[in-house]
Design an enzyme around this catalytic site. Structure first.
Site, PDB file in Angstrom:
ATOM      1  N   TYR A 195       1.493   2.229   5.506  1.00  0.00           N
ATOM      2  CA  TYR A 195       2.100   0.641   6.205  1.00  0.00           C
ATOM      3  C   TYR A 195       2.981   0.480   5.534  1.00  0.00           C
ATOM      4  CZ  TYR A 195      -1.753   1.925   9.257  1.00  0.00           C
ATOM      5  OH  TYR A 195      -3.100   2.753  10.103  1.00  0.00           O
ATOM      6  N   CYS A 251      -2.609  -6.594  -1.179  1.00  0.00           N
ATOM      7  CA  CYS A 251      -2.725  -5.869  -0.260  1.00  0.00           C
ATOM      8  C   CYS A 251      -4.437  -5.011  -0.830  1.00  0.00           C
ATOM      9  CB  CYS A 251      -1.682  -4.312  -1.222  1.00  0.00           C
ATOM     10  SG  CYS A 251      -2.456  -2.840  -0.538  1.00  0.00           S
ATOM     11  N   THR A 252      -5.316  -4.791   0.091  1.00  0.00           N
ATOM     12  CA  THR A 252      -6.523  -4.184  -0.094  1.00  0.00           C
ATOM     13  C   THR A 252      -6.636  -2.784  -1.202  1.00  0.00           C
ATOM     14  OG1 THR A 252      -6.181  -2.828   1.867  1.00  0.00           O
ATOM     15  CG2 THR A 252      -7.475  -5.237   2.189  1.00  0.00           C
ATOM     16  N   CYS A 259      -6.272  -4.913   6.365  1.00  0.00           N
ATOM     17  CA  CYS A 259      -5.100  -3.848   5.532  1.00  0.00           C
ATOM     18  C   CYS A 259      -4.051  -5.574   5.724  1.00  0.00           C
ATOM     19  CB  CYS A 259      -4.402  -3.379   6.434  1.00  0.00           C
ATOM     20  SG  CYS A 259      -3.329  -2.859   6.215  1.00  0.00           S
TER      21      CYS A 259
END
Ligand code: DGL
Length: 261
Positions: free
Chosen positions: A37, A181-182, A69
């Site tokens: 993404y 960011c996960t 996210c």
């Protein structure tokens, strides 16, 4: 509960959700077809998220959505909240928390390029609240490394070193780091080693997501409409076997492909 991300990053958020709400049932979407993404435009990310929610909503009675996210949350969440009438929670880099923790007033924020360039983050950095310096790294490589790690592929130390070079070369390094960011939560150990620092503090941004979910559950009489946990992936993955192995600890009853086109 519907929870989604471009990949396995969101699973690190799901792990924490499960810890706090062990009886919750969930549908997880791993949108690997659109991974990463972090190199997508805002319009694409908004449309993609709407598509995912609509597709699931048609078949399953969801009453809460968790965008696991940071990229989607910073770029698409406000539009999603205008589009749907059920609660949608997101995850944002917890900059305010970091500002309270830092001692040397240097905060590190590492996230995808899309997150770092978002107006949400740029506004915060521009305001420079609290007199702290926020050093950023925007990278789309680290999420891919996390994907590889969970599939049993070794994380390259050299690649990691290159990503963190801007901080390692600083005279005074950030003492507080936000993993924005996960996916990066899956690489905490490796990141710590790369920075070669014992005392670095990682800020936990999921805490706020958990707080929002808790608040929501307290307000309503939560009706578990989904009866088992389902995992969807949007693209047949070459390393699906390895991924399924990683998924074992999540108690998914079904693992299926979903067509998002
Ligand atoms: N896990 C995501 C985030 O928290 C996105 C990673 C990507 O697909 O680039 O930002």
């Amino acid at each position: 509960m519907l929870i989604f991300d471009s990949g396995a990053g969101g699973l690190s958020v799901l792990k924490i959700i499960k810890k706090f709400f062990p009886n919750i049932h969930y549908i997880y979407i791993l949108d690997n077809e659109a991974f990463p993404y972090g190199n997508k435009k805002e319009v694409f990310l908004i449309e993609r998220s709407i598509k995912i929610i609509n597709k699931i909503k048609k078949k399953y009675p969801i009453n809460i959505v968790v965008i696991a996210c940071n990229t989607l949350s910073t770029l698409a969440l406000s539009d999603l909240r205008k589009t749907f009438n059920f609660p949608i929670m997101g995850i944002f880099p917890a900059i305010k928390d970091a500002e309270k923790i830092t001692k040397n007033k240097i905060i590190g924020l590492i996230a995808t390029k899309a997150t770092i360039n978002s107006s949400y983050i740029r506004n915060i950095i521009y305001k420079k609240s609290g007199g702290n310096i926020i050093k950023t790294i925007g990278t789309n490589k680290l999420a891919l490394m996390a994907e590889k790690k969970i599939r049993g592929i070794k994380v390259s130390k050299i690649e990691l070193k290159n990503i963190f070079k801007p901080w390692v070369n600083l005279q005074v390094q950030p003492d507080t780091i936000i993993l924005g960011c996960t996916h990066f939560l899956l690489l905490k150990k490796e990141i710590k080693k790369t920075l070669n620092k014992q005392s670095v503090f990682f800020v936990d941004s999921t805490k706020h997501t958990i707080f929002q979910i808790k608040n929501y559950f307290q307000k309503i009489n939560f009706d578990q409409k989904i009866k088992s946990n389902i995992f969807f992936y949007s693209q047949k993955d070459k390393e699906l076997k390895e991924l399924i192995l990683f998924l074992q600890k999540y108690q998914f009853k079904k693992i299926k492909h979903i067509d998002l086109n």
